[in-house]
Design an enzyme around this catalytic site. Structure first.
Site, PDB file in Angstrom:
ATOM      1  N   ASP A  57      -1.139  -4.912   3.662  1.00  0.00           N
ATOM      2  CA  ASP A  57      -1.646  -5.065   2.300  1.00  0.00           C
ATOM      3  C   ASP A  57      -2.501  -6.318   2.134  1.00  0.00           C
ATOM      4  OD1 ASP A  57      -0.776  -2.921   0.840  1.00  0.00           O
ATOM      5  OD2 ASP A  57       1.218  -3.767   0.503  1.00  0.00           O
ATOM      6  N   TYR A 115       8.139  -7.497  11.562  1.00  0.00           N
ATOM      7  CA  TYR A 115       7.540  -8.342  10.539  1.00  0.00           C
ATOM      8  C   TYR A 115       8.393  -9.591  10.343  1.00  0.00           C
ATOM      9  CZ  TYR A 115       4.401  -4.631   8.898  1.00  0.00           C
ATOM     10  OH  TYR A 115       3.405  -3.695   8.796  1.00  0.00           O
TER      11      TYR A 115
END
Lengths: 259, 259
Positions: A57, A115
């Site tokens: 994003d 992540y």
């Protein structure tokens, strides 16, 4: 035609995310895929899609993004990073290039990815050395208990229905995913680093996991609540979606044919 | 009237240096002193000069800048950092505040200060983790020999005429300064961190010292050349002025009455 695999790092601050965005009625937005495809076109002489493993994003960073493209370039593979970097802005870098098998697909061939979410928990805010990494750290004024975060994180590991950890309208048929590991590191006082590895992630899933573990660190919820969220799919039980700038894609792994 | 001393950090990337600049015919430039004076005015209710120990150039960073202002504010000194920070942009932070003696002058009372210059020497440029600190590291593609840099750095220590290490037209009467220490650290392969402490510095002096030590690391000059430069004042013997973004003000020290 030869297919190439790139290892890519970027500072997501000034990008509208990974995915190319070309609104019909105005200028294309600045995206990582957009600037990469432009640089690859200059170096190889032909415009081809550069497909990334993860469509991060806006504001999200990467140090281990993997991308692939097909080309008949005569530039030797070992010269590709230098050649492409010479055409890239300073906030995105090709770290390595390698030949991949002909039909290598960075998205569907992926076995696991990881992540990291970095949190400063301090009543003094981002001062001192933090100032220089403020674009990659999220700050909370609440003190967090790392042990409470760890015991709550452990409840996430395994194969579960993560509907309660996805943004509503996530657009995926199945919300079942497998988390291989979820660890909370405390490299120094007031710093918490979450690392989540899994087979795949729903929209905003890592940022909601991070928000849930922050609530756990504040004593607002615990492993029982996470188990209930996994059973009921109730998004109201889990924590808030944390901002994008604390998030970074660490690595993407592939099977034995692609390592 | 009470005088206050502030410890300040800033990311110099988006500032036109420390010193307030208000050109008569256009908008004031964005400076650290400018945004600080504005925040202090809001918090204390009156506009006063905030005097800094070091007038750092555009692009230069600080983690230990010291500044002072005089005010009859009723905000308790221990609340000042939080109150001022609430009015400051994210790239400058007040780290601490204390009461100083009435006539405390951050410039003339200074006993010594220390600057750091950070260099990545790698034939791969600023990739990987460096990407996220690229605004505070200068990159050179040449390999540097840290031992050669150290032996050349040692020749700078002491009281000398540093005319050969100042930008021409530096505007100072005397070019004699005392360097208390000049060390070259190698915290990891391919990284060189120079730390220079001294009584005071001429215009661009640390950036020219850094440029000279880089030439030493490349084997282009040595301690003998530095000694000759200190004797002759010949600017052509010393190395280039390195860019501002690798430079950071680390600390400023004062005498026994101000510690």
């Amino acid at each position: 035609m030869p297919r190439y695999r790139l290892l890519i790092a970027y500072d997501g601050t000034d990008f509208h995310g990974w995915q190319r965005q070309e609104p019909p009625d105005r200028e294309p937005l600045r995206t990582v895929q957009g600037v990469l495809e432009e640089a690859v076109a200059v170096v190889t002489g032909s415009r081809v899609p550069v497909v990334g493993a993860s469509r991060t994003d806006a504001g999200v960073h990467a140090i281990g993004q993997v991308a692939a493209f097909t080309s008949e370039t005569r530039v030797p593979v070992e010269k590709l990073p230098l050649a492409i970097n010479a055409r890239l802005p300073a906030d995105v870098r090709v770290r390595a290039a390698a030949l991949a098998h002909d039909r290598f697909d960075p998205i569907s061939d992926c076995v696991s990815k990881c992540y990291r979410y970095t949190i400063r928990h301090s009543d003094r805010g981002l001062g001192g050395e933090d100032l220089f990494v403020r674009r990659t750290i999220w700050n909370t004024w609440h003190r967090l208990d790392a042990d409470a975060m760890r015991s709550t994180a452990a409840a996430l590991v395994g194969t579960h229905d993560f509907a309660a950890f996805a943004q509503v309208n996530h657009g995926r048929e199945s919300t079942v995913r497998t988390i291989h590991g979820c660890t909370v590191l405390s490299p120094s006082p007031g710093l918490a680093v979450l690392e989540v590895a899994g087979s795949g992630f729903l929209y905003n899933m890592v940022r909601i996991i991070a928000g849930t573990l922050v609530e756990a660190g504040r004593g607002k919820l615990g492993a029982e609540d996470v188990r209930r969220a996994l059973t009921t799919g109730d998004r109201t039980v889990t924590g808030p979606t944390l901002p994008p700038h604390g998030l970074r894609l660490e690595w993407v792994r592939y099977g034995a044919t692609e390592t």
